[in-house]
Scaffold this active site. Sequence first.
Site, PDB file in Angstrom:
ATOM      1  CG  HIS A 186      -4.376  -2.763   2.937  1.00 17.16           C
ATOM      2  ND1 HIS A 186      -3.264  -2.618   3.733  1.00 17.16           N
ATOM      3  CD2 HIS A 186      -4.717  -1.523   2.513  1.00 17.16           C
ATOM      4  CE1 HIS A 186      -2.944  -1.335   3.811  1.00 17.16           C
ATOM      5  NE2 HIS A 186      -3.794  -0.649   3.078  1.00 17.16           N
ATOM      6  CB  CYS A 224      -0.996  -0.021   1.155  1.00 11.80           C
ATOM      7  SG  CYS A 224      -2.362   1.154   0.910  1.00 11.80           S
ATOM      8  CD  GLU A 263      -2.325  -5.805   5.022  1.00 13.71           C
ATOM      9  OE1 GLU A 263      -2.381  -4.607   5.336  1.00 13.71           O
ATOM     10  OE2 GLU A 263      -2.232  -6.192   3.846  1.00 13.71           O
TER      11      GLU A 263
END
Length: 313
Positions: free
Chosen positions: A235, A142, A237
């Site tokens: 993202h 990011c 994660e």
Amino acid sequence: MPIKIPDKLPATDILRGENIFVMSEARASSQEIRPLKVLLLNLMPKKIETETQFLRLLSNSPLQVDVELLRIDNRPTKNTPTEHLDTFYRQFEMVKDRNFDGLIVTGAPLGLVQFEDVLYWEEIQTIMNWAKEHVTSTLFVCWAAQAGLKLLYDLPKRTRKEKLSGVYWHRTHDCHNPILRGFDDSFLAPHSRYADFSPEYLAEHTDLDILATSNQAGVYLAATKDKRNVFVTGHPEYDVDTLHNEYVRDVGEGMEPNVPVNYYPDNNPDNPPIASWRSHGHLLFANWLNYCVYQQTPYDLEHFSEANFTKDE
């Protein structure tokens, strides 16, 4: 996989509760193998939440991974206890003379801040320059992807008029690239950013392999040809409720945010969100660990050299 982290790290009990194999330091030291050494530079304010998210993704591999946590400076933070930082995080001075198989640089809530106004911009430059000589492969996530493009390709900051927030469909390119091995032709991934990454712009100004794009979100995944730098603009994660928490926060601050795209059932924030990107996130990190780190890194990190790396498998 056996991921090795300190026994008292909060993530340890969380991951064990998810039936993820977390290996104790004592057990790891008895195995006759060299674990991969991965450094996680955590730039997010809620460090415990973020470190747990990334450790979860690093667990999806048969390789033993020894993760060390790195902080950018010693400034106190209201979102993470000082005791936690002092116990589990390293300062750069403590690791700068060592070599690592992998480095992950997380995102940061700096989407509307110019690079020169970032308080730790000099430290970011120092660490990224250091990584060229001390790290086999770096994964930029990011905001870090935009910072990496600035430092490696001198690309200026490109900011969208409105924040990109939601879960978007992407299509893969170059299906034979090992980073994409096992990917479906299209997949979902979350984004939460103001940065702009158009495929045309990156193709014109860099020599990166553009591996996955979205009609709405632009470039999602790109890498240098030697796989030593991998850029992820979204993202993978994120937990299922991370975008929700960001949305509620922004509403509470009077920002009138748009509802995250393709996230809540029926586009209704009153409905619990559904995670639709977990399998992609685990596969991406497993491929990075295998093809960009494990198959590229020297066995003896003390003999780290540019000569160790090839552009092809």
